[in-house]
Design a protein around this motif. Structure first.
Motif, PDB file in Angstrom:
ATOM      1  N   LEU A 160       0.801  -1.218   0.000  1.00 28.53           N
ATOM      2  CA  LEU A 160       0.000   0.000   0.000  1.00 28.53           C
ATOM      3  C   LEU A 160       0.840   1.277   0.000  1.00 28.53           C
ATOM      4  O   LEU A 160       0.298   2.361   0.158  1.00 28.53           O
ATOM      5  CB  LEU A 160      -0.958   0.006   1.202  1.00 28.53           C
ATOM      6  CG  LEU A 160      -2.037  -1.075   1.192  1.00 28.53           C
ATOM      7  CD1 LEU A 160      -2.860  -1.028   2.475  1.00 28.53           C
ATOM      8  CD2 LEU A 160      -2.943  -0.942  -0.019  1.00 28.53           C
ATOM      9  N   ALA A 161       2.131   1.139  -0.186  1.00 25.59           N
ATOM     10  CA  ALA A 161       2.995   2.326  -0.201  1.00 25.59           C
ATOM     11  C   ALA A 161       2.595   3.257  -1.342  1.00 25.59           C
ATOM     12  O   ALA A 161       2.288   2.812  -2.451  1.00 25.59           O
ATOM     13  CB  ALA A 161       4.453   1.906  -0.351  1.00 25.59           C
ATOM     14  N   LEU A 162       2.583   4.541  -1.048  1.00 23.32           N
ATOM     15  CA  LEU A 162       2.218   5.544  -2.046  1.00 23.32           C
ATOM     16  C   LEU A 162       3.460   6.262  -2.539  1.00 23.32           C
ATOM     17  O   LEU A 162       4.385   6.516  -1.770  1.00 23.32           O
ATOM     18  CB  LEU A 162       1.245   6.561  -1.454  1.00 23.32           C
ATOM     19  CG  LEU A 162      -0.096   6.008  -1.000  1.00 23.32           C
ATOM     20  CD1 LEU A 162      -0.922   7.110  -0.346  1.00 23.32           C
ATOM     21  CD2 LEU A 162      -0.861   5.409  -2.164  1.00 23.32           C
ATOM     22  N   ALA A 163       3.439   6.614  -3.802  1.00 19.13           N
ATOM     23  CA  ALA A 163       4.534   7.394  -4.380  1.00 19.13           C
ATOM     24  C   ALA A 163       4.398   8.847  -3.930  1.00 19.13           C
ATOM     25  O   ALA A 163       3.287   9.303  -3.620  1.00 19.13           O
ATOM     26  CB  ALA A 163       4.479   7.297  -5.905  1.00 19.13           C
ATOM     27  N   PRO A 164       5.497   9.594  -3.914  1.00 23.84           N
ATOM     28  CA  PRO A 164       5.435  10.996  -3.471  1.00 23.84           C
ATOM     29  C   PRO A 164       4.395  11.837  -4.199  1.00 23.84           C
ATOM     30  O   PRO A 164       3.755  12.685  -3.588  1.00 23.84           O
ATOM     31  CB  PRO A 164       6.849  11.509  -3.738  1.00 23.84           C
ATOM     32  CG  PRO A 164       7.717  10.287  -3.656  1.00 23.84           C
ATOM     33  CD  PRO A 164       6.860   9.170  -4.214  1.00 23.84           C
TER      34      PRO A 164
END
Length: 184
Positions: free
Chosen positions: A152-156
């Protein structure tokens, strides 16, 4: 929808969202007009690191079905909700912070187009250490949380504010307060 700002705070377990949000509320000035939305959670009150409305799963489902929540989601075996009244400060131009779920982010964006996304993160090593120190979960459950964090990591470019909480709580809290102040 409102004259205020709705900030949806996300991040993986162990990143320190509860701690950073508590720091923020202790250090904000009255003119900042910050309100931390109290969540309703389907777990006993003594098991949480935050003040919340403790509900049984049946109570939560009944409230959800009756439309009592402005937003609600399930994560890590629990149900979470934010009652409509918790968003009332938006009407008076205040800033409401919601400790949200990355898994419900797309629904939140659809429901609240003006939503500001603030992400609190920590390195994988720090996350693993914090989860182990909490002592609430088995090694398998910790591994599952770390896997969920990666998935679930989001990009900047997908967030409006990103704060790394790898060092001190003061540093992370001050950075979040500074970044919120820049919004307007």
């Amino acid at each position: 929808m409102s004259a205020g700002r709705l900030i949806y705070v996300i991040g993986p377990s162990g990143a320190g969202k509860d701690s950073v949000l508590a720091w923020l509320m202790q250090h904000a000035e009255p003119q900042d007009r910050l309100h931390l939305a109290r969540r309703s959670i389907s777990r006993p009150g003594h098991e949480a690191s935050e003040a919340h409305e403790a509900l049984t799963p049946q109570q939560f489902a009944a409230l959800r079905d009756a439309g009592a929540f402005a937003m609600h989601w399930s994560a890590n075996g629990l149900d979470y909700g934010v009652r409509h009244a918790e968003l009332a400060p938006l009407r008076e131009g205040g800033t409401v912070l919601v400790n949200g779920s990355r898994g419900w982010l797309e629904q939140a964006r659809r429901r609240f187009p003006e939503l500001i996304v603030a992400q609190i993160v920590a390195s994988a090593e720090v996350l693993a250490q914090r989860l182990q120190e909490r002592g609430r979960e088995t090694p398998e459950a910790i591994a599952a949380r770390l896997q969920r964090a990666r998935q679930l990591a989001l990009a900047p470019h997908e967030v409006d504010i990103s704060v790394v909480n790898d060092t001190t709580l003061d540093a992370a809290g001050a950075e979040l307060l500074r970044r919120i102040g820049r919004l307007g």
